[in-house]
Every structure is written in structure tokens, then in C-alpha cells.
Write a protein that holds these residues in place. Structure first.
Motif, PDB file in Angstrom:
ATOM      1  N   LEU A  44       0.798  -1.286  -0.067  1.00  0.00           N
ATOM      2  CA  LEU A  44      -0.340   0.172   0.018  1.00  0.00           C
ATOM      3  C   LEU A  44       0.502   1.042  -0.121  1.00  0.00           C
ATOM      4  CD1 LEU A  44      -2.914  -1.341   3.029  1.00  0.00           C
ATOM      5  CD2 LEU A  44      -3.596  -0.758   0.090  1.00  0.00           C
ATOM      6  N   MET A  45       2.027   0.980   0.895  1.00  0.00           N
ATOM      7  CA  MET A  45       3.034   2.427   0.087  1.00  0.00           C
ATOM      8  C   MET A  45       3.483   2.466  -0.906  1.00  0.00           C
ATOM      9  SD  MET A  45       4.358   3.850   4.073  1.00  0.00           S
ATOM     10  CE  MET A  45       5.844   3.254   4.215  1.00  0.00           C
ATOM     11  N   GLN A  46       3.683   1.601  -1.586  1.00  0.00           N
ATOM     12  CA  GLN A  46       4.262   2.032  -2.733  1.00  0.00           C
ATOM     13  C   GLN A  46       3.196   2.299  -3.870  1.00  0.00           C
ATOM     14  OE1 GLN A  46       7.162   0.757  -2.178  1.00  0.00           O
ATOM     15  NE2 GLN A  46       7.933   0.348  -4.238  1.00  0.00           N
ATOM     16  N   ALA A  47       1.932   1.711  -3.516  1.00  0.00           N
ATOM     17  CA  ALA A  47       1.062   2.106  -4.248  1.00  0.00           C
ATOM     18  C   ALA A  47       0.408   3.852  -3.832  1.00  0.00           C
ATOM     19  CB  ALA A  47      -0.429   1.683  -4.063  1.00  0.00           C
ATOM     20  N   MET A  48       0.351   4.304  -2.934  1.00  0.00           N
ATOM     21  CA  MET A  48       0.745   5.779  -2.315  1.00  0.00           C
ATOM     22  C   MET A  48       1.534   6.305  -3.512  1.00  0.00           C
ATOM     23  SD  MET A  48      -1.093   8.207   0.202  1.00  0.00           S
ATOM     24  CE  MET A  48      -1.302   6.957   1.814  1.00  0.00           C
ATOM     25  N   GLN A  49       2.927   6.046  -2.792  1.00  0.00           N
ATOM     26  CA  GLN A  49       4.146   6.585  -4.047  1.00  0.00           C
ATOM     27  C   GLN A  49       3.431   6.836  -5.193  1.00  0.00           C
ATOM     28  OE1 GLN A  49       8.190   6.168  -3.139  1.00  0.00           O
ATOM     29  NE2 GLN A  49       7.109   4.142  -1.754  1.00  0.00           N
ATOM     30  N   GLU A  50       2.900   5.931  -5.633  1.00  0.00           N
ATOM     31  CA  GLU A  50       2.468   6.090  -7.094  1.00  0.00           C
ATOM     32  C   GLU A  50       1.324   7.176  -7.212  1.00  0.00           C
ATOM     33  OE1 GLU A  50       4.378   1.980  -7.364  1.00  0.00           O
ATOM     34  OE2 GLU A  50       2.218   2.524  -7.362  1.00  0.00           O
ATOM     35  N   ILE A  51       0.318   6.959  -6.286  1.00  0.00           N
ATOM     36  CA  ILE A  51      -0.802   8.323  -6.604  1.00  0.00           C
ATOM     37  C   ILE A  51       0.416   9.174  -6.276  1.00  0.00           C
ATOM     38  CG2 ILE A  51      -2.536   9.159  -5.218  1.00  0.00           C
ATOM     39  CD1 ILE A  51      -3.610   7.037  -7.015  1.00  0.00           C
ATOM     40  N   ASP A  52       1.255   9.525  -5.505  1.00  0.00           N
ATOM     41  CA  ASP A  52       1.629  10.910  -5.472  1.00  0.00           C
ATOM     42  C   ASP A  52       1.749  11.607  -6.678  1.00  0.00           C
ATOM     43  OD1 ASP A  52       2.416  10.411  -1.746  1.00  0.00           O
ATOM     44  OD2 ASP A  52       0.695  11.398  -2.518  1.00  0.00           O
ATOM     45  N   LEU A  53       2.759  10.404  -7.109  1.00  0.00           N
ATOM     46  CA  LEU A  53       3.514  10.909  -8.811  1.00  0.00           C
ATOM     47  C   LEU A  53       2.848  11.651  -9.722  1.00  0.00           C
ATOM     48  CD1 LEU A  53       6.591   7.972  -9.053  1.00  0.00           C
ATOM     49  CD2 LEU A  53       6.540  10.685  -8.225  1.00  0.00           C
ATOM     50  N   ILE A  54       1.833  10.813  -9.731  1.00  0.00           N
ATOM     51  CA  ILE A  54       0.612  10.939 -10.363  1.00  0.00           C
ATOM     52  C   ILE A  54      -0.218  12.291 -10.553  1.00  0.00           C
ATOM     53  CG2 ILE A  54      -1.666  10.463 -11.759  1.00  0.00           C
ATOM     54  CD1 ILE A  54      -1.214   7.729 -11.125  1.00  0.00           C
ATOM     55  N   ILE A  55      -0.267  12.450  -9.022  1.00  0.00           N
ATOM     56  CA  ILE A  55      -0.637  13.760  -8.346  1.00  0.00           C
ATOM     57  C   ILE A  55      -0.249  14.839  -9.132  1.00  0.00           C
ATOM     58  CG2 ILE A  55      -1.584  14.472  -6.791  1.00  0.00           C
ATOM     59  CD1 ILE A  55      -2.878  12.679  -5.372  1.00  0.00           C
ATOM     60  N   GLY A  56       1.229  14.766  -8.428  1.00  0.00           N
ATOM     61  CA  GLY A  56       1.985  15.639  -9.346  1.00  0.00           C
ATOM     62  C   GLY A  56       2.164  15.809 -10.282  1.00  0.00           C
ATOM     63  N   LYS A  57       2.101  15.262 -11.875  1.00  0.00           N
ATOM     64  CA  LYS A  57       2.356  15.224 -12.968  1.00  0.00           C
ATOM     65  C   LYS A  57       1.008  16.030 -13.054  1.00  0.00           C
ATOM     66  CE  LYS A  57       5.784  11.813 -14.131  1.00  0.00           C
ATOM     67  NZ  LYS A  57       6.414  12.397 -13.736  1.00  0.00           N
ATOM     68  N   GLU A  58      -0.048  15.656 -12.441  1.00  0.00           N
ATOM     69  CA  GLU A  58      -1.401  16.440 -13.039  1.00  0.00           C
ATOM     70  C   GLU A  58      -0.867  17.969 -12.257  1.00  0.00           C
ATOM     71  OE1 GLU A  58      -4.263  15.032 -14.430  1.00  0.00           O
ATOM     72  OE2 GLU A  58      -3.120  13.513 -14.584  1.00  0.00           O
ATOM     73  N   VAL A  59      -0.376  18.257 -11.458  1.00  0.00           N
ATOM     74  CA  VAL A  59      -0.588  19.477 -10.203  1.00  0.00           C
ATOM     75  C   VAL A  59       0.324  20.477 -11.868  1.00  0.00           C
ATOM     76  CG1 VAL A  59       0.710  20.643  -9.290  1.00  0.00           C
ATOM     77  CG2 VAL A  59      -0.865  19.312  -8.457  1.00  0.00           C
ATOM     78  N   LEU A  60       1.639  20.038 -12.574  1.00  0.00           N
ATOM     79  CA  LEU A  60       2.549  20.045 -13.285  1.00  0.00           C
ATOM     80  C   LEU A  60       1.312  20.472 -14.375  1.00  0.00           C
ATOM     81  CD1 LEU A  60       5.466  18.587 -12.726  1.00  0.00           C
ATOM     82  CD2 LEU A  60       4.842  20.601 -12.155  1.00  0.00           C
ATOM     83  N   LYS A  61       0.797  19.867 -14.926  1.00  0.00           N
ATOM     84  CA  LYS A  61       0.032  19.398 -16.183  1.00  0.00           C
ATOM     85  C   LYS A  61      -0.967  20.923 -16.034  1.00  0.00           C
ATOM     86  CE  LYS A  61      -1.581  15.403 -17.221  1.00  0.00           C
ATOM     87  NZ  LYS A  61      -2.770  14.224 -17.251  1.00  0.00           N
ATOM     88  N   LEU A  62      -1.716  21.368 -14.763  1.00  0.00           N
ATOM     89  CA  LEU A  62      -2.629  23.062 -14.827  1.00  0.00           C
ATOM     90  C   LEU A  62      -1.523  24.140 -15.025  1.00  0.00           C
ATOM     91  CD1 LEU A  62      -4.412  21.225 -11.578  1.00  0.00           C
ATOM     92  CD2 LEU A  62      -5.252  21.652 -13.755  1.00  0.00           C
ATOM     93  N   MET A  63       0.011  24.292 -14.270  1.00  0.00           N
ATOM     94  CA  MET A  63       0.347  24.879 -13.839  1.00  0.00           C
ATOM     95  C   MET A  63       0.962  25.776 -15.597  1.00  0.00           C
ATOM     96  SD  MET A  63       1.556  25.513 -11.294  1.00  0.00           S
ATOM     97  CE  MET A  63       0.511  24.719  -9.668  1.00  0.00           C
ATOM     98  N   PRO A  64       0.794  27.509 -15.295  1.00  0.00           N
ATOM     99  CA  PRO A  64       0.954  27.552 -17.389  1.00  0.00           C
ATOM    100  C   PRO A  64       2.271  27.537 -17.617  1.00  0.00           C
ATOM    101  CG  PRO A  64       1.178  29.113 -15.140  1.00  0.00           C
ATOM    102  CD  PRO A  64       0.816  28.428 -14.242  1.00  0.00           C
ATOM    103  N   GLN A  65       2.250  28.259 -19.113  1.00  0.00           N
ATOM    104  CA  GLN A  65       2.844  27.438 -19.259  1.00  0.00           C
ATOM    105  C   GLN A  65       4.403  28.810 -19.947  1.00  0.00           C
ATOM    106  OE1 GLN A  65       4.389  24.520 -21.331  1.00  0.00           O
ATOM    107  NE2 GLN A  65       2.848  23.721 -20.458  1.00  0.00           N
TER     108      GLN A  65
END
Lengths: 196, 254
Positions: A44-65
Motif C-alpha cells: 500500500l505504501m508503494q501504491a501511495m507513492q505512485e498516486i503521489d507521483l500521478i497527482i504531482g504530474k497532474e498538478v504540473l499540467k495545470l500550471m501555466p506555460q
């Protein structure tokens, strides 16, 4: 065209994370069913890390260019999922000399102190040295700090607590009006929904 | 990125220090205020006891406390996490994972508590004071506590991540040049020792008694806080009654 190339790298990366997530969740279920609590915990800790990485990348997608003339440095984009005291860290910069820099740190140890400064007028007064003040960005309270970099230029940093995460947004050789305008281009409400 | 992490770690001690100092000042102020109020009340003499405090509001005199709730259903939380992940709702998926992790940690904590000896050098385990606390996820927020008593002797055993002590222990173990020296013939109050081949630190303070700390693998710590133990050897004898290898294994430490 550049956006398509970037997406071409991000989408497979997210897909591979999804497969890892699915595998980890399957491992967790199997381990838990057979009473192996520590193995289930690890999966579950491994799964949590993967979710965190996905969330991080989603946040970056929201940022202006772009931030005015400062374009994003995509090679500087970074999402790190940490297992430990500090949570996920998300980083992006804009401009040739990384003139504008953004960091979002989950479980930041600075959040408690910053919240005390922002929400307690007496403490805010005690901790103020004339180079910082309380501001609001899209309704979120934050601290604006001014720093003279010693060569006649002024740098500004905005820190905004979002739950237990800390957004640190820094601008080099700019004015307070400029950094406030740049900060207002970030969709804080959407970011808050993702990271909280 | 490394700078951010290092800066965060370096500043956290400062923030905790300033935060802790602030809380201590506030607490001292409250205690001073309460002491003043008590002395004023006793000198008046004719003050009668009432059910209200000085502001006229009622003071609480009854209540059943809070009941223990069962930990979240791990299988349900895993299913919810998978469903949220599939629909792209990553924030909800994360929350469900946190709940599942907390539940597993509470179960592991309870297993560890059950595995601890019932008596240790004549002290009895007070099961009413058993505690398992998981505030978020990951061992960093898990605390398992058991208390042993006999007369005025008490031993509190804490397992997990004890942020108060772990930095102190790391400082000693990771800095070969750091030594506590005695001066003026006084006994040293911090020293390295071993518990069943595990490196340990033992401290003594007249107001607190003995505190013995053993690092468990990479992320965990076991701490024995012993009040009214006659000698250091008594503390070591008590600590040696615990199956440290077994506790390490249950925590998944190497």
C-alpha cells in the motif's frame, strides 16, 4: 507540437504508473487476505507513492506555460514521492535563469509556523521585520517576503499553506506587483483539490 | 530539489523548536494564571464551591468519554481506492489508501502489544493503558505504547517513531566523535550501551528517571521510560525481557 511531444512522454509514464498501482493493490489484497500485514502495508505504501507521483504530474499540467516572458523549463519539472518526514515535492521553473520558481512540498514542517504567522495577529507582528507581509492569492492567505539579493536587484517569495502542503513561489529581480500577477495565474483551487 | 529537502529538514528543527518554545510559554502562562486564581480563592476562605467557573459557565462533571471506533475496513478502502483511481479521482484514491494504511498499522500495533510480556521483572502490564496511535500513514506517525507498574515503579514502553528521541539517538550513533564526558567526578547522565546486541542509549535524570532507547532498523525506535528504578542494571534487566527481534520483524524492519 512541443505540447504533443511532452504529452507523448507523460501519457505512457502515467500508464506505467497505473500498471504499478494495479499490481501493488493486487499484492496488498493478497497479502492482507493471508494475514501478512507488514507485506500488505508495504504494498500500500508503494501504491501511495505512485498516486503521489500521478497527482504531482497532474498538478504540473495545470500550471501555466509562461509567466510573462518567462517560459517554462520542462526539463526542470520534477515530482518526487518521499517516504518519510516530508511528503511529495513538486517543482517547476520558468525563465532562462530560472527567474520564477515553484515548489510544492507535502507534509511540510513549515506549515504550522506559517499558519501561526498568518492567523495570529500578535505573532504576525512579532515575526514581521518589514520585509514580509500577509497577502491573499485567490482568497488563500500567504506570506510575501522581499529580499535584496545584494546586486541592486530585489527578489520576492510567496509562501501559501494549502492543508499540510506548502507552496513556495519565488521570483528573481521582479517587483511585488509582478510576482502577485504571476502567482494569480496558478489555479490554486484546482491544485488544492488535487493535493489535499 | 535536494536543497529544498535539506532546507526543509534543517528548518523543521528550528520551527519545532520555536513552536515548542511558544507552546511552552503559553502553557506556563496558563499555569501561572491557574496558580494565581487558586491562591486567591484559598485566601478568601469563605468562597463556596459552585458548579460554575468564574465566568458563570457550567463546568463539566459527567460524560462517558469517547468510545473506541473500529479501524476502517481495509478491503473496502482498497476497493474504494481502486475505483477512485480508475475514474481519475486521485485525491480520493489517496485518501482511501491512507485509511487502509492506518487500519493496517493499528492492527499491527495491536499484535505487537499482545506480543509484549505480561510481566517484566515483577512489574505488571496495565492493559488499560495500551495505546496504538496512527495519525496518518507510514511508520513516522505510528506509536505503540504499553505501561508496566508495581507500586510506585512504572515503565512506559513506546515503540514506533518517537520524534522527540529519534534525532537525539541519531546524533549519538551517527557522530563517532560525540561523547558525553563527566566532569568534577560526577556520574555521566548519557551513555551508549547494548540491549541484546542492539546499540542503545541510556540517560538518567533525577526528575524523570531512566530512559533507554534502541533503534529498530531504519525508521523505528523502542523507548523504555523507567520511573523509580533503583539502578541502571534494573532497567537493563527489564529491557532484556522484550523480544526485540520479534518486534522488529512485525514492523518489517531489517
Amino acid at each position: 507540437m512541443k505540447k504533443l511531444i511532452i504529452l507523448a512522454f507523460i501519457i505512457p509514464a502515467i500508464n506505467s504508473f497505473s500498471q504499478d498501482f494495479t499490481t501493488d493493490m493486487a499484492s496488498a489484497k493478497t497479502a492482507y487476505s493471508s494475514g501478512k500485514l507488514e507485506d500488505a502495508h508495504f504494498a500500500l505504501m508503494q501504491a501511495m507513492q505512485e498516486i503521489d507521483l500521478i497527482i504531482g504530474k497532474e498538478v504540473l499540467k495545470l500550471m501555466p506555460q509562461k509567466m510573462d516572458s518567462n517560459t517554462v523549463n520542462t526539463s526542470d519539472d520534477n515530482v518526487t514521492s518521499n517516504v518519510g518526514f516530508i511528503g511529495t515535492t513538486i517543482h517547476r521553473s520558468w525563465g532562462t535563469d530560472k527567474n520564477v520558481d515553484l515548489s510544492i512540498i507535502g507534509n511540510s514542517p513549515l506549515v504550522a509556523t506559517l499558519n501561526a504567522f498568518l492567523n495570529t495577529p500578535v505573532l504576525g507582528g512579532m515575526m514581521s521585520n518589514g520585509n514580509n507581509k500577509i497577502i491573499k492569492v485567490q482568497g488563500y492567505k500567504g506570506q510575501l517576503q522581499k529580499e535584496d539579493n545584494g546586486s541592486g536587484q530585489t527578489n520576492y517569495t510567496i509562501q501559501i499553506p494549502l492543508g499540510n502542503s506548502l507552496i513556495t513561489f519565488a521570483g528573481k529581480n521582479c517587483t511585488d506587483t509582478q510576482i502577485m500577477a504571476w502567482a494569480n495565474t496558478m489555479p490554486l483551487q484546482q491544485i488544492a483539490k488535487l493535493i489535499q | 530539489m535536494k536543497k529544498i529537502a535539506v532546507t526543509g529538514l534543517c528548518v523543521c528543527s528550528l520551527s519545532f523548536s520555536s513552536h515548542a518554545q511558544l507552546l511552552k510559554k503559553l502553557k506556563d502562562k496558563v499555569n501561572d494564571a491557574m496558580t494565581d486564581k487558586t491562591s486567591q480563592t484559598t485566601t478568601q476562605g469563605t468562597q463556596t464551591n459552585t458548579n460554575s467557573n468564574s465566568s458563570g459557565s457550567p463546568t463539566n462533571k459527567t460524560g462517558g468519554g469517547l468510545t473506541n471506533t473500529t479501524p476502517p475496513d481495509v478491503n473496502q478502502q482498497i476497493a474504494d481506492a481502486e475505483k477512485s483511481h480508475a475514474s481519475g479521482n486521485y485525491s480520493d484514491a489517496r485518501y482511501s489508501l491512507q485509511q487502509a494504511l492506518m487500519s493496517i498499522e493499528v492492527q499491527i500495533g495491536r499484535e505487537i502489544l499482545q506480543s509484549l510480556p505480561a510481566t517484566v521483572t515483577g512489574l505488571q502490564k496495565d492493559t488499560l493503558q495500551n495505546k496504538v496511535m496512527s495519525t496518518a500513514w507510514g511508520w513516522n506517525n505510528l506509536t505503540i505504547q504499553s505501561v508496566y507498574k508495581k507500586g510506585d515503579q512504572q515503565m512506559t514502553v513506546t515503540i514506533g517513531n518517537n520524534t522527540f528521541y529519534s534525532g537525539f539517538v541519531a546524533m549519538y550513533f551517527n557522530n563517532a566523535g560525540y561523547m558525553q564526558t563527566s566532569s568534577n567526578g560526577k556520574d555521566e547522565n548519557v551513555k551508549q550501551t547494548k540491549v541484546k546486541s542492539y546499540r542503545a542509549l541510556i540517560t538518567y535524570d533525577d526528575s524523570k528517571g531512566y530512559t533507554l532507547m534502541v533503534q529498530l532498523g531504519q525508521a523505528s525506535l523502542i523507548v523504555w521510560e523507567c520511573v523509580n528504578f533503583a539502578t541502571e542494571q534494573d532497567v537493563m534487566n527489564a529491557a532484556n525481557a522484550f523480544d526485540i527481534d520479534g518486534i522488529k520483524k512485525m514492523l518489517g524492519e531489517q
